[in-house]
Design a protein around this motif. Structure first.
Motif, mmCIF file in Angstrom:
data_model
loop_
_atom_site.group_PDB
_atom_site.id
_atom_site.type_symbol
_atom_site.label_atom_id
_atom_site.label_comp_id
_atom_site.label_asym_id
_atom_site.label_seq_id
_atom_site.Cartn_x
_atom_site.Cartn_y
_atom_site.Cartn_z
ATOM 1 N N GLN A 1 0.829 -1.203 0.000
ATOM 2 C CA GLN A 1 0.000 0.000 0.000
ATOM 3 C C GLN A 1 0.864 1.253 0.000
ATOM 4 O O GLN A 1 0.538 2.236 -0.667
ATOM 5 N N THR A 2 1.973 1.217 0.733
ATOM 6 C CA THR A 2 2.876 2.369 0.772
ATOM 7 C C THR A 2 3.457 2.651 -0.607
ATOM 8 O O THR A 2 3.518 3.807 -1.043
ATOM 9 N N GLU A 3 3.848 1.621 -1.319
ATOM 10 C CA GLU A 3 4.393 1.810 -2.666
ATOM 11 C C GLU A 3 3.334 2.366 -3.615
ATOM 12 O O GLU A 3 3.625 3.245 -4.440
ATOM 13 N N ILE A 4 2.100 1.886 -3.482
ATOM 14 C CA ILE A 4 1.015 2.390 -4.326
ATOM 15 C C ILE A 4 0.767 3.863 -4.002
ATOM 16 O O ILE A 4 0.600 4.688 -4.901
ATOM 17 N N GLY B 1 -0.785 -11.303 1.642
ATOM 18 C CA GLY B 1 0.011 -10.647 2.672
ATOM 19 C C GLY B 1 -0.072 -9.137 2.520
ATOM 20 O O GLY B 1 -1.149 -8.577 2.439
ATOM 21 N N ARG B 2 1.076 -8.487 2.435
ATOM 22 C CA ARG B 2 1.133 -7.025 2.306
ATOM 23 C C ARG B 2 1.064 -6.558 0.856
ATOM 24 O O ARG B 2 1.021 -5.364 0.602
ATOM 25 N N TYR B 3 1.072 -7.464 -0.100
ATOM 26 C CA TYR B 3 1.231 -7.095 -1.507
ATOM 27 C C TYR B 3 -0.077 -7.154 -2.291
ATOM 28 O O TYR B 3 -0.889 -8.061 -2.099
ATOM 29 N N TRP B 4 -0.220 -6.192 -3.188
ATOM 30 C CA TRP B 4 -1.408 -6.059 -4.027
ATOM 31 C C TRP B 4 -1.004 -6.068 -5.493
ATOM 32 O O TRP B 4 0.037 -5.523 -5.863
#
Length: 107
Positions: free
Chosen positions: A41-44, A72-75
Motif C-alpha cells: 500500500q505504501t508503494e502504491i 500478505g502485504r502485496y497487491w
C-alpha cells in the motif's frame, strides 16, 4: 453538490466510480501498467500520489469487485479478461494522444 433523492435511491450501493482521474482508476491504471509486479500500500501511495489513508480503502473496494488481489502485504491487478481490456484501452488512449494528426489537404 447535492443529488436528487431519486438518484440517491436508484444508485446501486456497490457502484464504484472508475472514471479517469478517480482514485480507483488511478490505482487500477498503475497496477495494470505493472501487471507483472505486486506492491505494498505504501508503494502504491508513493507511485499514485493518493493519500496513504485512502489507498487501503480503495484497494478493499477494488478487491470486493474482483479487480485486484492481494497476498500478505502485496497487491496486484486481478487476473481477469476485463482488466486486460482496461489495460489495452489505456495503452490505446495514451497512443492516441501522441499521434500526429493532419488535415485532409494531402493528396
Amino acid at each position: 453538490m447535492p443529488i436528487g433523492i431519486d438518484a440517491f435511491d436508484d444508485e446501486p450501493e456497490a457502484a464504484l466510480d472508475v472514471t479517469p482521474g478517480t482514485q480507483p482508476y488511478r490505482v487500477l491504471a498503475f497496477l495494470a501498467e505493472h501487471d507483472d509486479q505486486a506492491f505494498t500500500q505504501t508503494e502504491i501511495h508513493e507511485e499514485t500520489g493518493i493519500k496513504r489513508g485512502s489507498v487501503g480503502a480503495v484497494l478493499s473496494r477494488l478487491e470486493d469487485r474482483g479487480l485486484v488481489r492481494h497476498r500478505g502485504r502485496y497487491w496486484a491487478i486481478a487476473e481477469d479478461d476485463r482488466l486486460a481490456s482496461f489495460a489495452a484501452q489505456r495503452g490505446a488512449s495514451s497512443a492516441s494522444t501522441t499521434d500526429d494528426y493532419h488535415g485532409g489537404d494531402e493528396a
